[in-house]
Motif scaffolding. Structure first.
Motif, mmCIF file in Angstrom:
data_model
loop_
_atom_site.group_PDB
_atom_site.id
_atom_site.type_symbol
_atom_site.label_atom_id
_atom_site.label_comp_id
_atom_site.label_asym_id
_atom_site.label_seq_id
_atom_site.Cartn_x
_atom_site.Cartn_y
_atom_site.Cartn_z
ATOM 1 N N ILE A 113 -10.785 47.479 -10.981
ATOM 2 C CA ILE A 113 -9.425 47.614 -11.501
ATOM 3 C C ILE A 113 -9.422 47.036 -12.914
ATOM 4 C CG2 ILE A 113 -6.986 47.080 -11.137
ATOM 5 C CD1 ILE A 113 -7.671 46.540 -8.193
ATOM 6 N N PRO A 114 -9.637 47.874 -13.929
ATOM 7 C CA PRO A 114 -9.638 47.374 -15.307
ATOM 8 C C PRO A 114 -8.234 46.928 -15.715
ATOM 9 C CG PRO A 114 -10.648 49.561 -15.139
ATOM 10 C CD PRO A 114 -9.914 49.318 -13.865
ATOM 11 N N LEU A 115 -8.121 45.724 -16.220
ATOM 12 C CA LEU A 115 -6.831 45.191 -16.654
ATOM 13 C C LEU A 115 -6.836 44.902 -18.156
ATOM 14 C CD1 LEU A 115 -6.175 42.815 -13.620
ATOM 15 C CD2 LEU A 115 -5.045 44.989 -14.096
ATOM 16 N N ASN A 116 -7.787 44.089 -18.603
ATOM 17 C CA ASN A 116 -7.939 43.774 -20.029
ATOM 18 C C ASN A 116 -6.657 43.244 -20.658
ATOM 19 O OD1 ASN A 116 -10.758 44.610 -20.429
ATOM 20 N ND2 ASN A 116 -9.985 46.659 -19.942
ATOM 21 N N GLN A 117 -5.942 42.422 -19.906
ATOM 22 C CA GLN A 117 -4.690 41.864 -20.407
ATOM 23 C C GLN A 117 -4.233 40.735 -19.490
ATOM 24 O OE1 GLN A 117 -1.790 45.017 -20.296
ATOM 25 N NE2 GLN A 117 -1.848 45.202 -18.083
ATOM 26 N N VAL A 118 -3.201 40.036 -19.917
ATOM 27 C CA VAL A 118 -2.587 39.022 -19.066
ATOM 28 C C VAL A 118 -1.881 39.733 -17.917
ATOM 29 C CG1 VAL A 118 -0.889 37.169 -18.936
ATOM 30 C CG2 VAL A 118 -2.322 37.407 -20.977
ATOM 31 N N SER A 119 -2.237 39.344 -16.690
ATOM 32 C CA SER A 119 -1.777 40.078 -15.508
ATOM 33 C C SER A 119 -1.498 39.120 -14.361
ATOM 34 C CB SER A 119 -2.853 41.081 -15.054
ATOM 35 O OG SER A 119 -3.254 41.930 -16.103
ATOM 36 N N VAL A 120 -0.662 39.585 -13.432
ATOM 37 C CA VAL A 120 -0.438 38.888 -12.165
ATOM 38 C C VAL A 120 -1.270 39.586 -11.101
ATOM 39 C CG1 VAL A 120 1.247 38.314 -10.371
ATOM 40 C CG2 VAL A 120 1.888 38.162 -12.794
ATOM 41 N N THR A 121 -2.085 38.809 -10.385
ATOM 42 C CA THR A 121 -2.880 39.371 -9.291
ATOM 43 C C THR A 121 -2.869 38.397 -8.123
ATOM 44 O OG1 THR A 121 -5.014 38.357 -9.881
ATOM 45 C CG2 THR A 121 -4.446 40.447 -10.968
ATOM 46 N N PRO A 122 -3.145 38.885 -6.914
ATOM 47 C CA PRO A 122 -3.344 37.961 -5.798
ATOM 48 C C PRO A 122 -4.695 37.272 -5.930
ATOM 49 C CG PRO A 122 -3.714 40.212 -5.079
ATOM 50 C CD PRO A 122 -3.218 40.301 -6.489
ATOM 51 N N LEU A 123 -4.857 36.161 -5.238
ATOM 52 C CA LEU A 123 -6.120 35.423 -5.287
ATOM 53 C C LEU A 123 -7.175 36.016 -4.365
ATOM 54 C CD1 LEU A 123 -5.366 31.595 -5.564
ATOM 55 C CD2 LEU A 123 -7.053 32.890 -6.879
ATOM 56 N N ASP A 124 -6.830 37.080 -3.628
ATOM 57 C CA ASP A 124 -7.834 37.696 -2.768
ATOM 58 C C ASP A 124 -8.529 38.879 -3.437
ATOM 59 O OD1 ASP A 124 -5.788 39.580 -2.611
ATOM 60 O OD2 ASP A 124 -5.205 39.024 -0.577
ATOM 61 N N VAL A 125 -8.316 39.057 -4.756
ATOM 62 C CA VAL A 125 -9.126 40.037 -5.475
ATOM 63 C C VAL A 125 -10.554 39.499 -5.571
ATOM 64 C CG1 VAL A 125 -7.202 40.992 -6.787
ATOM 65 C CG2 VAL A 125 -8.506 39.066 -7.733
ATOM 66 N N CYS A 126 -11.482 40.369 -5.964
ATOM 67 C CA CYS A 126 -12.900 39.995 -5.989
ATOM 68 C C CYS A 126 -13.465 40.072 -7.402
ATOM 69 C CB CYS A 126 -13.709 40.932 -5.087
ATOM 70 S SG CYS A 126 -13.261 40.861 -3.339
ATOM 71 N N ASN A 127 -14.613 39.427 -7.573
ATOM 72 C CA ASN A 127 -15.377 39.618 -8.799
ATOM 73 C C ASN A 127 -16.323 40.799 -8.606
ATOM 74 O OD1 ASN A 127 -17.486 38.654 -7.225
ATOM 75 N ND2 ASN A 127 -17.920 36.871 -8.504
ATOM 76 N N SER A 128 -17.166 41.054 -9.590
ATOM 77 C CA SER A 128 -18.022 42.247 -9.546
ATOM 78 C C SER A 128 -19.069 42.193 -8.442
ATOM 79 C CB SER A 128 -18.714 42.442 -10.897
ATOM 80 O OG SER A 128 -19.518 41.315 -11.209
ATOM 81 N N LYS A 129 -19.289 40.997 -7.877
ATOM 82 C CA LYS A 129 -20.268 40.856 -6.798
ATOM 83 C C LYS A 129 -19.619 40.888 -5.421
ATOM 84 C CE LYS A 129 -23.527 38.256 -9.653
ATOM 85 N NZ LYS A 129 -24.284 36.988 -9.822
ATOM 86 N N GLY A 130 -18.298 41.067 -5.391
ATOM 87 C CA GLY A 130 -17.608 41.177 -4.120
ATOM 88 C C GLY A 130 -17.105 39.870 -3.545
ATOM 89 N N SER A 131 -17.198 38.782 -4.301
ATOM 90 C CA SER A 131 -16.707 37.485 -3.822
ATOM 91 C C SER A 131 -15.233 37.337 -4.170
ATOM 92 C CB SER A 131 -17.499 36.344 -4.460
ATOM 93 O OG SER A 131 -18.859 36.404 -4.102
ATOM 94 N N GLU A 132 -14.443 36.910 -3.197
ATOM 95 C CA GLU A 132 -13.019 36.714 -3.434
ATOM 96 C C GLU A 132 -12.782 35.528 -4.369
ATOM 97 O OE1 GLU A 132 -10.119 37.698 0.060
ATOM 98 O OE2 GLU A 132 -11.848 36.626 0.871
ATOM 99 N N TYR A 133 -11.802 35.675 -5.234
ATOM 100 C CA TYR A 133 -11.457 34.578 -6.137
ATOM 101 C C TYR A 133 -11.184 33.294 -5.361
ATOM 102 C CZ TYR A 133 -10.971 37.131 -10.587
ATOM 103 O OH TYR A 133 -11.202 37.818 -11.750
ATOM 104 N N ILE A 134 -10.483 33.420 -4.241
ATOM 105 C CA ILE A 134 -10.093 32.218 -3.503
ATOM 106 C C ILE A 134 -11.314 31.424 -3.046
ATOM 107 C CG2 ILE A 134 -9.955 33.332 -1.232
ATOM 108 C CD1 ILE A 134 -7.447 31.603 -0.740
ATOM 109 N N MET A 135 -12.433 32.129 -2.773
ATOM 110 C CA MET A 135 -13.648 31.442 -2.340
ATOM 111 C C MET A 135 -14.515 31.010 -3.525
ATOM 112 S SD MET A 135 -13.082 31.218 0.769
ATOM 113 C CE MET A 135 -14.610 30.358 1.184
ATOM 114 N N LEU A 136 -14.157 31.461 -4.721
ATOM 115 C CA LEU A 136 -14.885 31.052 -5.923
ATOM 116 C C LEU A 136 -14.231 29.858 -6.616
ATOM 117 C CD1 LEU A 136 -15.585 34.582 -7.440
ATOM 118 C CD2 LEU A 136 -17.294 33.042 -6.461
ATOM 119 N N LEU A 137 -13.001 29.521 -6.219
ATOM 120 C CA LEU A 137 -12.295 28.425 -6.879
ATOM 121 C C LEU A 137 -13.121 27.145 -6.842
ATOM 122 C CD1 LEU A 137 -8.655 28.918 -5.537
ATOM 123 C CD2 LEU A 137 -9.491 29.424 -7.843
#
Length: 407
Positions: free
Chosen positions: A376-400
Motif C-alpha cells: 500500500i504505497p502512501l508516501n505521505q503523513v497517514s493514519v494506519t492501524p498498528l496491525d499493518v506489516c513491513n515488507s517482510k510481513g512482520s506486523e508493526y505491533i510486533m516490531l515496536l
C-alpha cells in the motif's frame, strides 16, 4: 478517523496540561545532560581537538558499499569519491580548533559530503538522495568547525546533528550574539506546517520557508502583525532584518500548551504532506514529523528515531508478548511517540479493537488471508492501524521497540 477531533474526542482530559513550561525546561535539560549526541551551545568549550573533527567527518563522509548514481543517472566511480574527499580538505584541520558560531538565514540542509551532487540507489529512481542528511530550519543556531577546500561548505553542528552545510545559508556571529538571540523570551512560534515570509524588496527575507516549531524574537507588534528580527547575512556576518508576520498566519506569541489536544491537532496539520527523506522537497521524514510537532510546544527531540527512543521516560517493548504489547498500548496517552527499528510514529488511540498511529511513511503492507502481502504505497503523513506489516510481513505491533512517554 482522518481528522484530529475524532481522536481528541476519544480521550477524556485532552485539554489538561501535561507539563508546564518550567517542567518542559527541566525535561529538556535532563535529555541534554543524558544524551551526549545533543549539544548545549551554552556549555561548550571554545576549543575542539582536531582529532575529534577528523573522527566526526570520517563517521559521516563514508563511501557507500553499494552502487550509487548521480542525478544524470551515471554510476559513481572511485574518482568521483576521491574528488569529494579532496574537497573535505582534511589535511588543513589543525590540532586544535577555535569554534565559530552562526545562525541559518533560510531553510537549508546538512549533507554527507561538501557538495550539491546527488546520490541515488538506481539510475531510474530519484526519490531518495542519499547524500541528504537532514533539513536545517531557518533561524537555527549552528557551530562551525571546518571549511571545505572550495570554500563553499562548512562542517557544522546544530543541537542534534553534524554535517556539511552551505556557507551561503548561514551568517557568522559571536557566541555572545548567539546566546542573546537564543535567550529572548518574547518569541513568535510557527504552528503551521510552514509559513512564508511576506514578499519584500529585501530579497534576503522575501518569501522564505519557515517550518513548524521555529521561533523568532518579537521586536514589537503593529496593526498588521508581529514584527520579528529575522537573521540575514551581510558579507558572511550576521545582521537582522525586521519583517512583519501577519496575525492571519498560524503562529502564536508563545509555545502552545502541552496537552493531548494540541499535540494531536499539530500532527493532523501534516496529513497528506509528502514524505521527504532527510527533509527533501521541503518536507520531512518520520522522525522530523514527530520532532516538529513536539517542538511547537517547546520540547526538544533528537534528530533520528534510534536516538529519540533513548529519551527520558521510555517504555521498552523488548521481549513482550502480543498481549503484553496491547496492554502497554492501552495505557498510553494519545500523542505518545512510538518506535520500531528505523521508524518513528505517534500513537492515536484505539477504535473498534484496533490501535492506530499517525506517521510519515512510504509504504505499508497488508497481509491477505492466503499469507501474501499487498503493498500500500502512501508516501505521505497517514493514519494506519498498528496491525499493518513491513515488507517482510512482520506486523508493526510486533516490531515496536519503545514508547516514549513525554512527561
Amino acid at each position: 478517523m482522518q481528522n484530529a477531533h475524532f481522536w481528541i474526542e476519544q480521550y477524556d482530559g485532552s485539554d489538561e496540561i501535561i507539563m508546564t513550561s518550567d517542567k518542559i525546561g527541566i525535561y529538556n535539560e535532563t535529555n541534554f545532560e543524558n544524551l551526549l549526541f545533543l549539544i548545549d551551545f551554552s556549555n561548550l568549550s571554545e576549543w575542539v581537538n582536531g582529532d575529534e573533527i577528523h573522527k566526526w567527518i570520517s563517521e559521516l563522509s563514508i563511501i557507500p558499499k553499494s552502487a550509487r548514481y548521480n542525478e544524470q543517472g551515471r554510476l559513481y566511480q572511485q574518482q568521483d569519491y576521491t574528488e569529494l574527499k579532496n574537497n573535505i580538505d582534511a589535511d588543513k584541520i589543525p590540532e586544535s580548533i577555535n569554534i565559530e558560531y552562526a545562525i541559518t538565514v533560510k531553510r537549508t540542509q546538512m549533507r554527507t559530503w561538501p557538495t550539491y551532487k546527488q546520490s541515488y540507489s538506481s539510475s531510474n529512481n530519484q526519490k531518495i538522495d542519499y547524500f541528504t542528511e537532514t533539513a536545517v530550519y531557518a533561524a537555527e543556531p549552528v557551530i562551525i568547525y571546518h571549511t571545505s577546500n572550495d570554500g563553499l561548505w562548512y562542517f557544522a553542528a546544530m543541537y542534534n546533528y553534524k554535517g556539511w552545510i552551505p556557507v551561503q545559508d548561514v551568517a557568522l556571529c559571536s557566541k555572545e550574539d548567539l546566546m542573546k538571540y537564543q535567550s529572548t523570551s518574547d518569541l513568535l512560534v510557527v504552528n503551521a506546517p510552514v509559513i512564508y515570509t511576506p514578499i519584500s524588496s529585501d530579497l534576503r527575507v522575501s518569501g522564505l520557508h519557515i517550518d513548524m516549531g521555529v521561533s523568532l524574537p518579537i521586536k514589537t507588534v503593529n496593526p498588521e502583525g508581529y514584527v520579528v528580527n529575522f537573521p540575514v547575512q551581510d558579507q558572511n556576518t550576521l545582521e537582522f532584518a525586521e519583517i512583519t508576520i501577519p496575525f492571519t498566519e498560524d503562529v502564536s506569541d508563545t509555545f502552545l500548551d502541552y496537552n493531548v489536544e494540541n499535540i494531536i491537532e499539530q500532527a493532523f496539520k501534516f496529513i497528506g504532506e509528502p514524505y521527504g527523506w532527510g527533509g527533501m522537497n521541503n518536507a520531512r521524514d518520520c522522525s522530523s514529523f514527530v520532532a516538529d510537532i513536539y517542538r511547537s510546544v517547546g520540547i526538544i527531540f533528537p534528530r533520528n528515531s534510534n536516538q529519540q527512543e533513548l529519551m527520558s521516560e521510555a517504555i521498552s517493548f523488548s521481549g513482550k508478548s502480543r498481549t503484553e504489547r496491547l496492554e502497554i498500548l492501552d495505557s498510553l496517552r494519545p500523542g505518545t511517540p512510538l518506535y520500531m527499528p528505523g521508524h518513528a510514529m505517534m500513537y492515536l488511540g484505539k477504535f473498534q479493537q484496533r490501535h492506530y498511529i499517525i506517521h510519515d511513511v512510504t509504504t505499508v503492507y497488508r497481509k491477505e488471508n492466503d499469507g501474501k502481502l499487498t503493498a500500500i504505497p502512501l508516501n505521505q503523513v497517514s493514519v494506519t492501524p498498528l496491525d499493518v506489516c513491513n515488507s517482510k510481513g512482520s506486523e508493526y505491533i510486533m516490531l515496536l521497540s519503545t514508547a516514549v512517554e513525554v512527561h
